[in-house]
Design an enzyme around this catalytic site. Structure first.
Site, PDB file in Angstrom:
ATOM      1  N   LYS A   1      -2.239   9.696  18.660  1.00 25.27           N
ATOM      2  CA  LYS A   1      -2.700   9.625  17.269  1.00 25.27           C
ATOM      3  C   LYS A   1      -4.113   9.031  17.229  1.00 25.27           C
ATOM      4  CE  LYS A   1      -1.348   8.850  12.578  1.00 25.27           C
ATOM      5  NZ  LYS A   1      -1.548   7.605  11.843  1.00 25.27           N
TER       6      LYS A   1
ATOM      7  N   ASN B   1     -11.701  10.139  11.620  1.00 25.23           N
ATOM      8  CA  ASN B   1     -11.845   9.130  10.560  1.00 25.23           C
ATOM      9  C   ASN B   1     -13.264   8.616  10.362  1.00 25.23           C
ATOM     10  OD1 ASN B   1      -9.015   9.431  11.030  1.00 25.23           O
ATOM     11  ND2 ASN B   1      -8.686   7.575   9.864  1.00 25.23           N
TER      12      ASN B   1
ATOM     13  N   ASN C   1     -11.546  16.147   5.402  1.00 30.88           N
ATOM     14  CA  ASN C   1     -11.310  16.383   6.839  1.00 30.88           C
ATOM     15  C   ASN C   1     -11.768  17.779   7.265  1.00 30.88           C
ATOM     16  OD1 ASN C   1     -10.168  13.887   6.751  1.00 30.88           O
ATOM     17  ND2 ASN C   1      -8.052  14.558   6.999  1.00 30.88           N
TER      18      ASN C   1
ATOM     19  N   GLY D   1       0.849  -1.196   0.000  1.00 28.08           N
ATOM     20  CA  GLY D   1       0.000   0.000   0.000  1.00 28.08           C
ATOM     21  C   GLY D   1       0.882   1.242   0.000  1.00 28.08           C
TER      22      GLY D   1
ATOM     23  N   GLY E   1       3.881   1.117   2.554  1.00 29.01           N
ATOM     24  CA  GLY E   1       4.819   0.063   2.136  1.00 29.01           C
ATOM     25  C   GLY E   1       5.645   0.521   0.944  1.00 29.01           C
TER      26      GLY E   1
ATOM     27  N   ASN F   1      -1.986   1.605  11.578  1.00 31.26           N
ATOM     28  CA  ASN F   1      -2.833   2.659  12.136  1.00 31.26           C
ATOM     29  C   ASN F   1      -3.553   2.129  13.358  1.00 31.26           C
ATOM     30  OD1 ASN F   1      -2.555   4.897  10.504  1.00 31.26           O
ATOM     31  ND2 ASN F   1      -4.052   4.159   8.999  1.00 31.26           N
TER      32      ASN F   1
HETATM   33  O1  KPL Z   1      -4.393   9.852   9.996  1.00 32.54           O
HETATM   34  C1  KPL Z   1      -5.275  10.264   9.304  1.00 32.54           C
HETATM   35  C2  KPL Z   1      -5.947   9.304   8.406  1.00 32.54           C
HETATM   36  O2  KPL Z   1      -6.452   9.691   7.355  1.00 32.54           O
HETATM   37  O3  KPL Z   1      -5.957   8.101   8.739  1.00 32.54           O
HETATM   38  C3  KPL Z   1      -5.697  11.715   9.420  1.00 32.54           C
HETATM   39  C4  KPL Z   1      -4.892  12.385  10.512  1.00 32.54           C
HETATM   40  C5  KPL Z   1      -7.152  11.797   9.744  1.00 32.54           C
HETATM   41  C6  KPL Z   1      -5.390  12.500   8.175  1.00 32.54           C
HETATM   42  O4  KPL Z   1      -6.239  12.230   7.119  1.00 32.54           O
END
Ligand code: KPL
Length: 307
Positions: free
Chosen positions: A190, A198, A208, A12, A15, A111
């Protein structure tokens, strides 16, 4: 840098960004492990696949890489960067388990929270580091990555070795990196931003910046309040001004679509189980309810968003 090749699990945006940077820094082609080789390699053309990186200044560079599937790995893996989606990580790691050298160096770059612990527990003998990145990147087609925003990758030790051991191997690396003494806290900070932005951007299918509009901002504020509440219950620190921090991210990334919004749009499974879903799970363990988070997840589920 060690003489062993770098393997990258997942092709992705992150990566590919790391693969290009590894090639740029070391001159060695990394090996990308993917699920479906045909997406990346033209079987009719007998040459090494080339990864294109569009840099922040819009110049392009080319990087030869190897692209293989888990069952094609022949040599033991000594160095691995895991860039799969949070929900796919354990399955992907299990698919390469027989190929991992003893005490393989592994950097997890997922994430959200929750997947890192699961993987580390399933692979106790490996040297595991956890990274949290704010680099912005997107893929325009397979093996063409665009570095869209200069960020920072913070790296912390998960089990055996300090982050400095990992970072030593990346001297001269073009992506910004730093060692974190408290990677759990970095992930938590984060997570706060991801929980606020999100899911809502997926629900409204918006950029956003739109979350700062009068009809959406109160919903975001409720999510932030709940995050602060659970943070206190967990004895964790959140910035005094979590609201301001989240608004700032919305302003700085106003024109971006969050990763979750894009996943939902493309009907892909999202990482919400490791964002708002994770928060709901830990609140339950504390005997607490998070009504705004629950309502958001219910609405997303009604909309057909998967996690
Ligand atoms: O980390 C992000 C994501 O899109 O996963 C943010 C901070 C919301 C930036 O788009």
């Amino acid at each position: 840098m060690s003489s062993h090749p770098w393997y990258i699990l997942g092709a992705g945006s992150i990566g590919c960004l790391w693969a290009a940077n590894i090639h740029q820094t070391t001159g060695n082609s990394p090996v990308m492990i993917v699920r479906n080789r045909e997406r990346y390699v033209d079987r009719k053309v007998d040459k090494k696949p080339v990864l294109t990186l569009t840099h922040l200044d819009k110049t392009e560079s080319q990087h030869p890489v190897s692209v293989i599937t888990a069952d094609e790995i022949t040599t033991p893996i000594h160095q691995l960067i895991v860039c799969t989606k949070a929900g796919d990580t354990l399955t992907a790691m299990n698919s390469i388990r027989p190929a991992l050298a003893e005490h393989c160096n592994v950097l997890l770059l997922q994430n959200g929270m929750g997947s890192q612990e699961t993987v580390a527990e399933a692979f106790p003998a490996q040297n595991i580091w956890i990274g949290s990145t704010t680099d912005g990147a997107w893929i325009s087609k397979p093996l063409h990555v665009h570095h869209a925003g200069q960020g920072l990758t913070e790296i912390g030790c998960f089990n055996h070795q300090p982050a400095t051991v990992f970072l030593r191997q990346f001297q001269g690396f073009h992506l910004k990196m730093s060692a974190s003494k408290d990677i759990g806290n970095v992930l938590w900070q984060k997570l706060a931003v991801n929980c606020a932005i999100n899911g809502l951007t997926a629900l409204f299918d918006c950029q956003n910046g739109a979350l700062l509009e009068y009809d959406k901002k109160p919903l975001m504020d409720e999510l932030i309040n709940e995050f602060t509440h659970i943070s206190k219950a967990q004895g964790r620190t959140t910035p005094e001004s979590l609201h301001e921090k989240v608004y700032k991210v919305c302003r700085l990334t106003a024109a971006n679509h969050s990763s979750t919004c894009m996943d939902a749009r493309l009907r892909r499974k999202t990482e919400l189980a490791f964002m708002n879903g994770y928060l709901i799970r830990i609140a339950e363990k504390e005997g607490l309810k998070l009504p705004a988070h629950q309502k958001l997840m219910d609405k997303l589920s009604q909309k057909g968003v998967r996690w």
